[in-house]
Design a protein around this motif. Structure first.
Motif, PDB file in Angstrom:
ATOM      1  N   SER A   1      86.742  80.246  30.306  1.00 54.16           N
ATOM      2  CA  SER A   1      87.576  79.838  31.441  1.00 54.16           C
ATOM      3  C   SER A   1      89.037  80.259  31.205  1.00 54.16           C
ATOM      4  N   PRO A   2      89.680  80.878  32.211  1.00 57.97           N
ATOM      5  CA  PRO A   2      91.068  81.347  32.036  1.00 57.97           C
ATOM      6  C   PRO A   2      92.027  80.221  31.631  1.00 57.97           C
ATOM      7  N   ASP A   3      91.886  79.040  32.237  1.00 53.42           N
ATOM      8  CA  ASP A   3      92.792  77.944  31.888  1.00 53.42           C
ATOM      9  C   ASP A   3      92.615  77.544  30.436  1.00 53.42           C
ATOM     10  N   PHE A   4      91.360  77.472  30.017  1.00 49.03           N
ATOM     11  CA  PHE A   4      91.107  77.110  28.631  1.00 49.03           C
ATOM     12  C   PHE A   4      91.685  78.166  27.692  1.00 49.03           C
ATOM     13  N   GLN A   5      91.510  79.436  28.043  1.00 51.20           N
ATOM     14  CA  GLN A   5      91.999  80.518  27.158  1.00 51.20           C
ATOM     15  C   GLN A   5      93.513  80.436  26.985  1.00 51.20           C
ATOM     16  N   SER A   6      94.197  80.018  28.025  1.00 52.66           N
ATOM     17  CA  SER A   6      95.646  79.851  27.913  1.00 52.66           C
ATOM     18  C   SER A   6      95.962  78.649  27.015  1.00 52.66           C
ATOM     19  N   ALA A   7      95.388  77.498  27.334  1.00 53.24           N
ATOM     20  CA  ALA A   7      95.688  76.265  26.593  1.00 53.24           C
ATOM     21  C   ALA A   7      95.348  76.404  25.108  1.00 53.24           C
TER      22      ALA A   7
ATOM     23  N   ASN B   1      94.935  79.257  23.214  1.00 58.83           N
ATOM     24  CA  ASN B   1      95.640  80.285  22.448  1.00 58.83           C
ATOM     25  C   ASN B   1      97.120  79.978  22.247  1.00 58.83           C
ATOM     26  N   VAL B   2      97.697  79.188  23.139  1.00 63.53           N
ATOM     27  CA  VAL B   2      99.074  78.730  22.944  1.00 63.53           C
ATOM     28  C   VAL B   2      99.164  77.946  21.627  1.00 63.53           C
ATOM     29  N   VAL B   3      98.141  77.182  21.329  1.00 57.73           N
ATOM     30  CA  VAL B   3      98.140  76.364  20.114  1.00 57.73           C
ATOM     31  C   VAL B   3      97.683  77.179  18.900  1.00 57.73           C
ATOM     32  N   LYS B   4      96.731  78.068  19.100  1.00 62.96           N
ATOM     33  CA  LYS B   4      96.121  78.787  17.973  1.00 62.96           C
ATOM     34  C   LYS B   4      97.018  79.870  17.384  1.00 62.96           C
ATOM     35  N   GLY B   5      97.929  80.422  18.208  1.00 61.78           N
ATOM     36  CA  GLY B   5      98.768  81.523  17.728  1.00 61.78           C
ATOM     37  C   GLY B   5      98.250  82.880  18.157  1.00 61.78           C
ATOM     38  N   SER B   6      97.082  82.891  18.759  1.00 57.12           N
ATOM     39  CA  SER B   6      96.466  84.137  19.220  1.00 57.12           C
ATOM     40  C   SER B   6      96.784  84.343  20.699  1.00 57.12           C
ATOM     41  N   VAL B   7      96.179  85.357  21.305  1.00 54.98           N
ATOM     42  CA  VAL B   7      96.359  85.588  22.739  1.00 54.98           C
ATOM     43  C   VAL B   7      94.985  85.600  23.401  1.00 54.98           C
ATOM     44  N   PRO B   8      94.941  85.433  24.719  1.00 57.30           N
ATOM     45  CA  PRO B   8      93.639  85.343  25.394  1.00 57.30           C
ATOM     46  C   PRO B   8      92.790  86.603  25.240  1.00 57.30           C
ATOM     47  N   ALA B   9      91.488  86.390  25.267  1.00 57.94           N
ATOM     48  CA  ALA B   9      90.543  87.506  25.200  1.00 57.94           C
ATOM     49  C   ALA B   9      90.277  88.063  26.588  1.00 57.94           C
ATOM     50  N   ARG B  10      90.876  87.452  27.595  1.00 55.39           N
ATOM     51  CA  ARG B  10      90.750  87.943  28.977  1.00 55.39           C
ATOM     52  C   ARG B  10      92.077  88.583  29.360  1.00 55.39           C
TER      53      ARG B  10
ATOM     54  N   ASP C   1      93.216  88.723  32.387  1.00 48.04           N
ATOM     55  CA  ASP C   1      93.749  88.157  33.636  1.00 48.04           C
ATOM     56  C   ASP C   1      94.416  86.804  33.441  1.00 48.04           C
ATOM     57  N   VAL C   2      94.831  86.517  32.185  1.00 50.48           N
ATOM     58  CA  VAL C   2      95.492  85.229  31.933  1.00 50.48           C
ATOM     59  C   VAL C   2      97.003  85.463  31.854  1.00 50.48           C
ATOM     60  N   SER C   3      97.772  84.643  32.554  1.00 49.79           N
ATOM     61  CA  SER C   3      99.241  84.785  32.581  1.00 49.79           C
ATOM     62  C   SER C   3      99.835  84.444  31.218  1.00 49.79           C
ATOM     63  N   ASP C   4     101.005  85.049  30.913  1.00 46.02           N
ATOM     64  CA  ASP C   4     101.665  84.728  29.642  1.00 46.02           C
ATOM     65  C   ASP C   4     102.676  83.583  29.806  1.00 46.02           C
ATOM     66  N   ALA C   5     102.695  82.974  31.002  1.00 47.59           N
ATOM     67  CA  ALA C   5     103.727  81.979  31.311  1.00 47.59           C
ATOM     68  C   ALA C   5     103.803  80.828  30.311  1.00 47.59           C
ATOM     69  N   ALA C   6     102.654  80.370  29.818  1.00 42.07           N
ATOM     70  CA  ALA C   6     102.663  79.200  28.944  1.00 42.07           C
ATOM     71  C   ALA C   6     102.981  79.554  27.482  1.00 42.07           C
ATOM     72  N   PHE C   7     103.102  80.842  27.194  1.00 44.18           N
ATOM     73  CA  PHE C   7     103.250  81.271  25.801  1.00 44.18           C
ATOM     74  C   PHE C   7     104.716  81.357  25.382  1.00 44.18           C
ATOM     75  N   ASP C   8     104.955  81.104  24.072  1.00 45.98           N
ATOM     76  CA  ASP C   8     106.319  81.254  23.549  1.00 45.98           C
ATOM     77  C   ASP C   8     106.619  82.744  23.350  1.00 45.98           C
ATOM     78  N   ASP C   9     107.816  83.041  22.829  1.00 45.55           N
ATOM     79  CA  ASP C   9     108.240  84.450  22.733  1.00 45.55           C
ATOM     80  C   ASP C   9     107.319  85.276  21.833  1.00 45.55           C
ATOM     81  N   CYS C  10     106.844  84.678  20.740  1.00 46.64           N
ATOM     82  CA  CYS C  10     105.939  85.437  19.853  1.00 46.64           C
ATOM     83  C   CYS C  10     104.630  85.731  20.590  1.00 46.64           C
TER      84      CYS C  10
END
Ligand code: BGC
Length: 421
Positions: free
Chosen positions: A328-334, A336-345, A347-356
């Motif tokens: 799920s795109p929402d899950f992939q965002s939530a 990966n923000v915590v894990k340090g990785s980036v989504p495997a999809r 089509d997920v926005s980078d809005a919730a992610f920090d600069d790294c």
């Protein structure tokens, strides 16, 4: 000859042939998940997945097996499959996925993948490992990359260095940190961690084409080249910036040394960011992330995928729910923000992610477009486990002074890789 996983466990073939999944271990609304996410940051990320599933009425049976890179987890998995009682889902990397698929013990996710349109949103580099024989067999949860450095900002400011952009700059920065009486490089002496550094040193020393030739194509000339000798020289050089207590240290304890300002930097995949975030630290303020000097533009990636095993009809619905939750795109965002990785999809926005995280997403896109997205050797995405483990042995032995010279290391590397194929 390539060694197959079940060749080591003849029993497994027997138990699978008669379909003996031991009943009662996981029930219809439960998923049993084998993984190696045991550090603070990893556990926090896993918590996002557990919570998501709990919300769907699915109970999580946790099966953690510590050890970055998943070597120990794969050993435990072999034992479970041998006894005819595989977990519902297993965290897995790259070539290990294909090895298990080849054994005919993994579940087919094609129906749900087609319904969910996974083909259109998962990058080809990941699909190479999520599919076997044209069928989806795994759900990719993220994309990590190994060519990163994590530095304590106050330490860099104290010694007056900006993030270096080439090898000489890195050495000059490490010298300054060491001269200030701090540990320049936080490192844990475990084979997979030594190999993680090796990924970046190969890439910065020889460039992307050399990385592909040596780590992916396993070309004996590249493996035995003068460039590879320089790689080993540089590994020895980095070794001189590590503190005496490094043998056996877990990677997250090395991260903690940087977090506390006892050490200047750590060369590690972006799961390290999860530790900084979990400790309440902010990128740009408390710590800095930058690509391993000289590897800008390239990405050595690894993707954690959850491989679904054949578990029998009664556990199938929960298994499919797990796969869909992961995708799920929402899950992939939530997550990966915590894990340090980036989504495997894609089509997920980078809005919730920090600069790294934003940089990681952009780097990934650019590296893919310029053909500089390459599988990490250290994390099982450049060659099968037999070759990876053969490389680990030489790299670690050399890093610990067990191989007298870079010439000898290169000779051993060529021989070990040849023998492992
Ligand atoms: C995995 C990461 C994990 C790291 C350290 C890597 O192989 O891909 O998800 O955080 O190991 O445990």
């Amino acid at each position: 000859m390539r060694k197959t996983l079940l060749a080591m466990t003849g029993l497994a073939v027997l138990s699978l042939a008669v379909g003996t999944a031991v009943p009662g271990v996981a029930h219809a609304d439960e998923v049993e998940v084998l993984h190696w996410w045991t550090s603070g940051g990893e556990a926090a990320a896993l918590g996002v997945l557990k919570k998501d599933l709990e919300g769907k009425g699915i109970t999580w049976l946790d099966m953690p097996v510590a050890g970055g890179g998943g070597t120990q987890a794969m050993t435990v998995l072999r034992a479970r499959v041998s006894s005819g009682n595989p977990p519902t889902a297993v965290q897995m990397l790259g070539f290990d996925i294909l090895d298990w698929a080849e054994q005919g013990v993994v579940a087919d996710l094609n129906e749900t993948a087609t319904a969910g349109g996974w083909d259109a949103v998962v990058p080809a580099a990941l699909q190479n490992f999520s599919k076997y024989d044209g069928k989806w067999i795994a759900a990719p949860v993220n994309v990590h990359s190994t060519n990163w450095i994590w530095a304590n900002k106050a330490v860099l400011d104290q010694v007056g260095v900006a993030p270096p952009t080439d090898w000489d700059g890195l050495i000059a920065a490490l010298d300054k940190i060491k001269a200030a009486g701090l540990v320049a490089l936080a490192h844990g002496g475990q084979p997979w961690q030594d190999a993680t550094i090796f990924d970046s040193v190969v890439l910065t020393t020889g460039g992307p084409d050399f990385y592909k030739k040596s780590m992916i194509e396993l070309d004996p000339e590249a493996l035995g080249s003068d460039t590879m000798k320089t790689v080993f020289d540089r590994m020895a050089q980095l070794r001189s910036y590590v503190d005496p207590n490094f043998p056996g240290r877990d990677w997250n304890l090395a991260s903690a040394m940087v977090i506390k300002g006892e050490a200047g930097m750590q060369i590690m995949g972006d799961w390290a960011k999860g530790e900084f975030i979990n400790a309440g630290k902010k990128p740009g303020t408390d710590f800095v992330c930058f690509r391993f000097p000289g590897t800008q533009g390239s990405v050595t990636f690894n993707s954690d995928q959850f491989v679904m095993f054949e578990v029998g009809e009664e556990r199938r619905a929960a298994q499919v729910e797990l796969a869909n939750a992961i995708m799920s795109p929402d899950f992939q965002s939530a997550f990966n923000v915590v894990k340090g990785s980036v989504p495997a999809r894609t089509d997920v926005s980078d809005a919730a992610f920090d600069d790294c995280g934003k940089k990681a997403m952009l780097d990934l896109k650019e590296a893919a477009a310029s053909d500089q997205l390459m599988g990490s050797m250290a994390h099982g995405h450049s060659a099968p486990a037999s070759v990876k483990n053969a490389m680990y042995d030489v790299i670690t032995n050399h890093f610990n002074g067990g191989i007298a010279s870079s010439e000898e290391a290169v000779t051993q590397l060529v021989a070990a890789v040849a023998a492992a194929q």
